[in-house]
Design a protein around this motif. Structure first.
Motif, mmCIF file in Angstrom:
data_model
loop_
_atom_site.group_PDB
_atom_site.id
_atom_site.type_symbol
_atom_site.label_atom_id
_atom_site.label_comp_id
_atom_site.label_asym_id
_atom_site.label_seq_id
_atom_site.Cartn_x
_atom_site.Cartn_y
_atom_site.Cartn_z
ATOM 1 N N VAL A 195 0.863 -1.178 0.000
ATOM 2 C CA VAL A 195 0.000 0.000 0.000
ATOM 3 C C VAL A 195 0.907 1.238 0.000
ATOM 4 C CG1 VAL A 195 -1.860 1.213 1.200
ATOM 5 C CG2 VAL A 195 -1.758 -1.294 1.283
ATOM 6 N N ARG A 196 0.567 2.230 -0.829
ATOM 7 C CA ARG A 196 1.456 3.380 -1.066
ATOM 8 C C ARG A 196 1.421 4.369 0.109
ATOM 9 N NH1 ARG A 196 -0.435 4.011 -5.869
ATOM 10 N NH2 ARG A 196 -1.707 5.819 -5.483
ATOM 11 N N THR A 197 2.229 4.094 1.129
ATOM 12 C CA THR A 197 2.257 4.921 2.342
ATOM 13 C C THR A 197 3.666 5.499 2.544
ATOM 14 O OG1 THR A 197 3.010 3.158 3.814
ATOM 15 C CG2 THR A 197 0.637 3.267 3.382
ATOM 16 N N ALA A 198 3.877 6.089 3.730
ATOM 17 C CA ALA A 198 5.160 6.741 4.029
ATOM 18 C C ALA A 198 6.160 5.800 4.710
ATOM 19 C CB ALA A 198 4.897 7.950 4.929
ATOM 20 N N ILE A 199 5.832 4.494 4.786
ATOM 21 C CA ILE A 199 6.620 3.596 5.646
ATOM 22 C C ILE A 199 8.075 3.449 5.188
ATOM 23 C CG2 ILE A 199 6.022 1.377 4.540
ATOM 24 C CD1 ILE A 199 5.522 0.353 7.519
ATOM 25 N N PHE A 200 8.341 3.608 3.878
ATOM 26 C CA PHE A 200 9.724 3.532 3.389
ATOM 27 C C PHE A 200 10.319 4.910 3.089
ATOM 28 C CE2 PHE A 200 8.636 -0.981 2.502
ATOM 29 C CZ PHE A 200 9.717 -1.571 3.143
ATOM 30 N N ASP A 201 9.649 5.985 3.505
ATOM 31 C CA ASP A 201 10.226 7.319 3.304
ATOM 32 C C ASP A 201 11.584 7.383 4.014
ATOM 33 O OD1 ASP A 201 7.856 7.843 2.070
ATOM 34 O OD2 ASP A 201 7.330 9.594 3.278
ATOM 35 N N ALA A 202 12.504 8.164 3.442
ATOM 36 C CA ALA A 202 13.875 8.205 3.978
ATOM 37 C C ALA A 202 13.891 8.608 5.454
ATOM 38 C CB ALA A 202 14.714 9.157 3.144
ATOM 39 N N GLU A 203 13.067 9.596 5.830
ATOM 40 C CA GLU A 203 13.123 10.101 7.212
ATOM 41 C C GLU A 203 12.572 9.089 8.222
ATOM 42 O OE1 GLU A 203 9.797 12.258 4.998
ATOM 43 O OE2 GLU A 203 11.832 11.594 4.615
ATOM 44 N N ALA A 204 11.778 8.108 7.739
ATOM 45 C CA ALA A 204 11.260 7.078 8.652
ATOM 46 C C ALA A 204 12.351 6.082 9.038
ATOM 47 C CB ALA A 204 10.080 6.346 8.006
ATOM 48 N N GLY A 205 13.521 6.181 8.403
ATOM 49 C CA GLY A 205 14.588 5.231 8.671
ATOM 50 C C GLY A 205 15.623 5.729 9.671
ATOM 51 N N PHE A 206 15.229 6.700 10.530
ATOM 52 C CA PHE A 206 16.182 7.215 11.532
ATOM 53 C C PHE A 206 16.732 6.072 12.379
ATOM 54 C CE2 PHE A 206 12.006 7.106 13.392
ATOM 55 C CZ PHE A 206 12.216 6.543 14.634
ATOM 56 N N GLY A 207 18.018 6.129 12.635
ATOM 57 C CA GLY A 207 18.607 5.107 13.510
ATOM 58 C C GLY A 207 18.960 3.811 12.805
ATOM 59 N N GLU A 208 18.716 3.737 11.500
ATOM 60 C CA GLU A 208 19.118 2.521 10.767
ATOM 61 C C GLU A 208 20.588 2.642 10.363
ATOM 62 O OE1 GLU A 208 14.894 1.375 8.518
ATOM 63 O OE2 GLU A 208 16.450 2.426 7.423
ATOM 64 N N PRO A 209 21.250 1.494 10.105
ATOM 65 C CA PRO A 209 22.646 1.582 9.661
ATOM 66 C C PRO A 209 22.730 2.204 8.262
ATOM 67 C CG PRO A 209 21.849 -0.684 9.564
ATOM 68 C CD PRO A 209 20.771 0.120 10.226
ATOM 69 N N GLU A 210 23.880 2.749 7.934
ATOM 70 C CA GLU A 210 24.069 3.403 6.630
ATOM 71 C C GLU A 210 23.793 2.444 5.471
ATOM 72 O OE1 GLU A 210 27.829 5.463 5.523
ATOM 73 O OE2 GLU A 210 27.313 6.609 7.341
ATOM 74 N N SER A 211 24.092 1.162 5.694
ATOM 75 C CA SER A 211 23.923 0.177 4.626
ATOM 76 C C SER A 211 22.459 -0.016 4.244
ATOM 77 C CB SER A 211 24.512 -1.170 5.056
ATOM 78 O OG SER A 211 23.862 -1.625 6.231
ATOM 79 N N ALA A 212 21.531 0.541 5.042
ATOM 80 C CA ALA A 212 20.101 0.372 4.748
ATOM 81 C C ALA A 212 19.618 1.308 3.648
ATOM 82 C CB ALA A 212 19.291 0.635 6.023
ATOM 83 N N THR A 213 20.393 2.344 3.356
ATOM 84 C CA THR A 213 19.893 3.430 2.497
ATOM 85 C C THR A 213 19.412 2.938 1.135
ATOM 86 O OG1 THR A 213 21.498 4.810 3.617
ATOM 87 C CG2 THR A 213 20.444 5.766 1.689
ATOM 88 N N GLY A 214 20.224 2.101 0.464
ATOM 89 C CA GLY A 214 19.864 1.648 -0.879
ATOM 90 C C GLY A 214 18.636 0.749 -0.871
ATOM 91 N N HIS A 215 18.570 -0.163 0.098
ATOM 92 C CA HIS A 215 17.424 -1.077 0.234
ATOM 93 C C HIS A 215 16.145 -0.268 0.481
ATOM 94 C CE1 HIS A 215 15.859 -5.094 2.018
ATOM 95 N NE2 HIS A 215 14.874 -4.241 2.137
ATOM 96 N N ARG A 216 16.223 0.681 1.397
ATOM 97 C CA ARG A 216 15.050 1.507 1.714
ATOM 98 C C ARG A 216 14.603 2.301 0.495
ATOM 99 N NH1 ARG A 216 11.952 3.784 5.757
ATOM 100 N NH2 ARG A 216 12.762 2.347 7.325
ATOM 101 N N ARG A 217 15.580 2.865 -0.239
ATOM 102 C CA ARG A 217 15.254 3.663 -1.430
ATOM 103 C C ARG A 217 14.567 2.774 -2.495
ATOM 104 N NH1 ARG A 217 14.264 8.784 -3.096
ATOM 105 N NH2 ARG A 217 13.572 8.295 -5.169
ATOM 106 N N ALA A 218 15.087 1.548 -2.675
ATOM 107 C CA ALA A 218 14.508 0.630 -3.669
ATOM 108 C C ALA A 218 13.081 0.245 -3.278
ATOM 109 C CB ALA A 218 15.379 -0.618 -3.805
ATOM 110 N N MET A 219 12.847 0.023 -1.994
ATOM 111 C CA MET A 219 11.494 -0.312 -1.529
ATOM 112 C C MET A 219 10.567 0.900 -1.696
ATOM 113 S SD MET A 219 11.351 -3.498 -0.620
ATOM 114 C CE MET A 219 9.712 -3.472 0.059
ATOM 115 N N PHE A 220 11.104 2.084 -1.427
ATOM 116 C CA PHE A 220 10.320 3.324 -1.595
ATOM 117 C C PHE A 220 9.860 3.449 -3.052
ATOM 118 C CE2 PHE A 220 10.144 7.748 -2.918
ATOM 119 C CZ PHE A 220 9.357 8.342 -1.953
ATOM 120 N N ASP A 221 10.817 3.242 -3.981
ATOM 121 C CA ASP A 221 10.497 3.375 -5.415
ATOM 122 C C ASP A 221 9.460 2.331 -5.831
ATOM 123 O OD1 ASP A 221 12.283 5.430 -5.580
ATOM 124 O OD2 ASP A 221 13.906 4.227 -6.473
ATOM 125 N N MET A 222 9.631 1.093 -5.317
ATOM 126 C CA MET A 222 8.697 0.012 -5.669
ATOM 127 C C MET A 222 7.296 0.329 -5.158
ATOM 128 S SD MET A 222 9.343 -4.001 -5.154
ATOM 129 C CE MET A 222 10.836 -3.839 -6.065
#
Ligand SMILES: NC(=O)c1ccc[n+]([C@@H]2O[C@H](COP(=O)([O-])OP(=O)(O)OC[C@H]3O[C@@H](n4cnc5c(N)ncnc54)[C@H](O)[C@@H]3O)[C@@H](O)[C@H]2O)c1
Length: 284
Positions: A195-222
């Motif tokens: 469902v197209r929500t804010a759950i993968f928005d970049a700012e929702a990933g506070f406190g995640e390791p740096e290595s999460a950035t690409g995975h989160r971005r890909a999920m956001f785009d999907m």
């Protein structure tokens, strides 16, 4: 067959995580059907905006700032709502966060937040509200936000996956407890697809390791490309809850495919099977 316009056209609805996404969508839908909506969220301004949007189109709603990670806040919410408004007819334990990153890299604070919000928030929502529901003697509905992620494995989303497997199991046991005690409380596991929500928005990933950035971005785009509209999904959820279904879906075909793969995995005792999605979004 009962429909949401018959079942959810009156009474009080309490929804956690109602500032955004599915929680806001469910709040709008419950308000449009005629319920008195208590929109709660840790984000007070967002919850107020959801309540204001319901009131602006002639509905009844108010907002409460509630952090579901703090059990006492859910106890106080339940007491306030039952004192001021009477019985709660619909409780949606919806608040949740995604957590991305290799299991061993996710900091302790983010692990704690994920478990406290996604799992303990649901547990303590039920613990706080059900005794009042039983005391009222009235029929009530509880929807807990599970996920298609409750049935599979997803490398890079271990923390989230763990909580959704647990919410699913929790909801199954709770359903049976209501049946065993012949209580008029219907329990549903809400299993959204995408469902197209804010759950993968970049700012929702506070406190995640740096290595999460690409995975989160890909999920956001999907999610932006393939996610279902929030209001469409929310209407589907309340319609199925009104029919007293335990399984509540936005994408039943996707859920059936993932559950089918899980059944095979368990029956054949296979090693964990890499999901196509994990390969598709593997970025580093
Ligand atoms: N979007 C999807 O495709 C999808 C799929 C499966 C399951 N879900 C589940 O649906 C639920 C809602 O997610 P969404 O996609 O609408 O995300 P979202 O990020 O749009 O909304 C989540 C809401 O929860 C709130 N929240 C976060 N921490 C909180 C806390 N401690 N206390 C109270 N509120 C808090 C946020 O402020 C936000 O308003 C989650 O449980 C999620 O796991 C979503």
């Amino acid at each position: 067959m009962a429909c949401d316009a018959d079942v959810f056209n009156h009474g009080v609805a309490v929804i956690t995580g109602a500032a955004s996404g599915i929680g806001a969508g469910l709040a709008r839908r419950a308000g449009a059907l005629g319920m008195n909506v208590i929109a709660t969220d840790i984000n007070a301004d967002g919850a107020a905006a959801t309540a204001a949007a319901i009131v602006a189109v002639g509905g009844k709603a108010e907002a409460e700032q509630v952090d579901v990670a703090i059990p006492d806040e859910l106890d106080r919410l339940a007491e306030r709502v039952f004192d001021r408004h009477g019985a709660v007819r619909l409780l949606i334990n919806n608040a949740g966060i995604e957590t991305v990153g290799n299991t061993w890299e996710v900091p302790a604070a983010r692990w704690e937040a994920t478990l406290n919000i996604n799992l303990h928030g649901v547990i303590h929502g039920v613990r706080a509200f059900v005794p009042h529901m039983i005391g009222s003697g009235k029929e009530a509905w509880i929807g807990n936000l599970s996920s298609v992620g409750a049935f599979g494995q997803m490398p890079g989303q271990t923390a989230y996956t763990v909580t959704k497997h647990a919410v699913q199991a929790f909801s199954e046991c709770l359903y049976l407890e209501m049946e065993l005690k012949a209580l008029p409380i219907h329990v549903s596991a809400i299993v959204p697809g995408m469902v197209r929500t804010a759950i993968f928005d970049a700012e929702a990933g506070f406190g995640e390791p740096e290595s999460a950035t690409g995975h989160r971005r890909a999920m956001f785009d999907m999610m932006r490309a393939h996610g279902m509209d929030i209001d469409q999904a929310s209407a589907m959820f309340l319609e199925q809850m009104a029919q007293n279904r335990f399984w509540v879906h936005s994408d039943p075909a996707m859920a059936a495919q993932i559950i089918g793969a899980r059944v095979k995995f368990l029956q054949d005792q296979l090693p964990p099977i890499m999901p196509d999605l994990a390969l598709a979004i593997a970025v580093d």
